[in-house]
Scaffold this active site. Structure first.
Site, PDB file in Angstrom:
ATOM      1  N   GLY A 146      10.303 -11.384  25.041  1.00  0.00           N
ATOM      2  CA  GLY A 146       9.308 -11.577  23.976  1.00  0.00           C
ATOM      3  C   GLY A 146       8.242 -10.495  24.066  1.00  0.00           C
ATOM      4  O   GLY A 146       7.663 -10.281  25.125  1.00  0.00           O
TER       5      GLY A 146
ATOM      6  N   ARG B 182      16.955  -9.146  23.431  1.00  0.00           N
ATOM      7  CA  ARG B 182      17.656  -9.743  24.581  1.00  0.00           C
ATOM      8  C   ARG B 182      19.023  -9.074  24.670  1.00  0.00           C
ATOM      9  O   ARG B 182      19.502  -8.482  23.708  1.00  0.00           O
ATOM     10  CB  ARG B 182      17.719 -11.247  24.390  1.00  0.00           C
ATOM     11  CG  ARG B 182      16.313 -11.840  24.558  1.00  0.00           C
ATOM     12  CD  ARG B 182      16.169 -13.267  24.172  1.00  0.00           C
ATOM     13  NE  ARG B 182      14.930 -13.840  24.667  1.00  0.00           N
ATOM     14  CZ  ARG B 182      13.746 -13.755  24.037  1.00  0.00           C
ATOM     15  NH1 ARG B 182      13.669 -13.121  22.902  1.00  0.00           N
ATOM     16  NH2 ARG B 182      12.667 -14.309  24.554  1.00  0.00           N
TER      17      ARG B 182
ATOM     18  N   ASP C  57      10.022 -12.837  33.026  1.00  0.00           N
ATOM     19  CA  ASP C  57      10.896 -13.153  34.171  1.00  0.00           C
ATOM     20  C   ASP C  57      12.342 -12.726  33.927  1.00  0.00           C
ATOM     21  O   ASP C  57      13.018 -12.209  34.811  1.00  0.00           O
ATOM     22  CB  ASP C  57      10.792 -14.636  34.527  1.00  0.00           C
ATOM     23  CG  ASP C  57      11.024 -15.535  33.308  1.00  0.00           C
ATOM     24  OD1 ASP C  57      11.000 -16.772  33.449  1.00  0.00           O
ATOM     25  OD2 ASP C  57      11.235 -14.993  32.202  1.00  0.00           O
TER      26      ASP C  57
ATOM     27  N   THR D 245       4.164 -10.346  29.030  1.00  0.00           N
ATOM     28  CA  THR D 245       4.533 -11.567  28.305  1.00  0.00           C
ATOM     29  C   THR D 245       3.256 -12.342  28.008  1.00  0.00           C
ATOM     30  O   THR D 245       2.326 -12.331  28.817  1.00  0.00           O
ATOM     31  CB  THR D 245       5.489 -12.471  29.103  1.00  0.00           C
ATOM     32  OG1 THR D 245       5.640 -13.730  28.422  1.00  0.00           O
ATOM     33  CG2 THR D 245       4.987 -12.749  30.516  1.00  0.00           C
TER      34      THR D 245
ATOM     35  N   ASP E 198       3.051 -15.465  27.986  1.00  0.00           N
ATOM     36  CA  ASP E 198       3.121 -16.786  28.649  1.00  0.00           C
ATOM     37  C   ASP E 198       2.320 -16.887  29.933  1.00  0.00           C
ATOM     38  O   ASP E 198       2.028 -17.994  30.378  1.00  0.00           O
ATOM     39  CB  ASP E 198       4.581 -17.135  28.964  1.00  0.00           C
ATOM     40  CG  ASP E 198       5.427 -17.260  27.711  1.00  0.00           C
ATOM     41  OD1 ASP E 198       6.654 -17.248  27.821  1.00  0.00           O
ATOM     42  OD2 ASP E 198       4.831 -17.347  26.617  1.00  0.00           O
TER      43      ASP E 198
ATOM     44  N   ASP F  98       3.435 -16.506  32.895  1.00  0.00           N
ATOM     45  CA  ASP F  98       4.265 -17.380  33.760  1.00  0.00           C
ATOM     46  C   ASP F  98       4.964 -16.593  34.865  1.00  0.00           C
ATOM     47  O   ASP F  98       5.984 -17.034  35.410  1.00  0.00           O
ATOM     48  CB  ASP F  98       5.309 -18.122  32.926  1.00  0.00           C
ATOM     49  CG  ASP F  98       6.242 -17.172  32.180  1.00  0.00           C
ATOM     50  OD1 ASP F  98       7.215 -17.657  31.585  1.00  0.00           O
ATOM     51  OD2 ASP F  98       5.987 -15.944  32.201  1.00  0.00           O
TER      52      ASP F  98
ATOM     53  N   ARG G 182       6.383 -21.373  26.289  1.00  0.00           N
ATOM     54  CA  ARG G 182       7.646 -21.899  26.866  1.00  0.00           C
ATOM     55  C   ARG G 182       7.339 -23.038  27.828  1.00  0.00           C
ATOM     56  O   ARG G 182       6.677 -24.008  27.443  1.00  0.00           O
ATOM     57  CB  ARG G 182       8.452 -20.769  27.533  1.00  0.00           C
ATOM     58  CG  ARG G 182       9.115 -19.841  26.519  1.00  0.00           C
ATOM     59  CD  ARG G 182      10.146 -18.947  27.132  1.00  0.00           C
ATOM     60  NE  ARG G 182       9.598 -18.217  28.275  1.00  0.00           N
ATOM     61  CZ  ARG G 182      10.374 -17.445  29.068  1.00  0.00           C
ATOM     62  NH1 ARG G 182      11.654 -17.330  28.840  1.00  0.00           N
ATOM     63  NH2 ARG G 182       9.848 -16.795  30.073  1.00  0.00           N
TER      64      ARG G 182
END
Ligand code: F6P
Length: 321
Positions: free
Chosen positions: A13, A74, A105, A127, A129, A131, A173
């Site tokens: 993303g 992707r 990740d 990202t 996120d 994360d 997510r």
């Protein structure tokens, strides 16, 4: 000394600030006399041999732009057992010995696989996120939080005018950090995150208590991984008898001009990735940890589990009484 040639890609993303990282890596290479190729569309671009030399002009006027000039996608081929080896072979045909990857990740897992095939890799956390456990901040997270906060402030106005509840869904997510930080900054009455199960009855009670104290509106920030926003919306309207609406912010959080924080984070990490590779350091992930820029083994980075900061969640709940 033989001429070095690096390559650079963005994957997963996209996030605001990726262009600032690209710009920094390219210009740092140029300042050190290192050639650098840009690979389009993430790892897919390796298999499609969609890559080109980057000049200082290739990255002119992009520091302020969201998105990524190298595009992102992707790549299923990288998931095949022989995919990374084929990619490594193609990179060697271009005499590229080092690859800088900017992503999340999944991107790091691809880089780890290439490292096992002999490619020198360096990971930059890109990202929204936030994360990636080895770093306190990922590129794009601060911008996404501010984008969400701007929307929450606008929604707060209309929710107040109509004495409603509004549930605002944000991305992330399986990570609740965008909800957590934008909820605290936005003064949300409740925050729902994947890391902490929520009880609609408890939220409804918080809303009713607030209304009885004179609150004219209620904002609930809801992380997309926390559960079913439609079910919560219906339950709260039934349990409180207050008109309840929902707003899904979606992809607005993925674009926009990066904040100063993200531009500085991205520029520092982009330049550092080149410096470390030129010094022979490889197969690392660059992190910002306790305000210090460090590098950690990429295999460790992929394995690390992010610890959810419950203290921020509890603070937000205390301050929104
Ligand atoms: O990982 C970044 C992210 O924006 C997540 O927050 C979101 O759930 C996901 O990407 C959406 O993925 P896609 O862009 O493939 O729809």
């Amino acid at each position: 000394m033989e001429k070095k040639r690096f390559a650079l890609l963005t994957s997963g993303g996209d996030s605001p600030g990726m262009n600032a990282a690209i710009r920094a890596a390219v210009r740092k290479c140029i300042s050190m006399g290192i050639e650098i190729y840009g690979i389009n569309h993430g790892y897919r671009g390796i298999f499609e041999k969609d890559l080109r030399p980057m000049s200082r002009y290739s990255v002119a006027d992009i520091i302020q732009r969201g998105g990524t000039i190298l595009y992102s996608d992707r790549c299923d081929r990288m998931m095949d057992s022989d995919g990374p080896a084929e990619a490594a072979q193609i990179l060697s045909e271009y005499e590229i010995d080092s690859l800088i990857v900017i992503g999340g990740d999944g991107t790091y897992k691809g880089a780890e696989a290439l490292a096992k095939c002999g490619v020198k890799v360096m990971g930059i956390p890109g990202t929204i996120d936030n994360d990636i456990a080895c770093t306190d901040s990922t590129i794009g997270f601060d911008t996404a939080v501010n984008t969400a906060l701007d929307a929450i402030s606008r929604i707060r106005d209309t929710t107040n005018s109509h004495n409603r509840i509004n549930i605002v869904q944000v991305m992330g997510r399986a990570c609740g950090n965008i909800a957590l930080y934008s909820g605290l900054a936005g003064g949300a009455e409740a925050i729902c995150v994947p890391e902490i199960p929520y009880d609609p009855d408890e939220i409804a009670q918080r809303v009713i208590t607030g209304k009885n104290k004179g609150k004219l509106h209620c904002i609930i920030v809801f992380a997309e991984g926390a559960g079913d926003i439609n079910a919560l919306c219906k339950a709260l309207e039934e349990k409180t008898s207050i008109e309840t609406r929902q707003t899904v912010l979606g992809y607005t959080q993925r674009g926009g001009s990066p904040t100063a924080f993200d531009r500085i984070l991205a520029s520092t990490m982009g330049a550092m990735s080149v410096t470390l590779l030129s010094q022979g350091e490889a197969n690392k992930a660059i992190c910002l940890k306790n305000n210090k820029y460090i590098s950690t083994d990429i295999t460790q980075a992929v394995k690390m589990q992010r610890v959810f900061d419950k203290s921020i969640y509890e603070l937000a709940m205390v301050l929104s009484i």
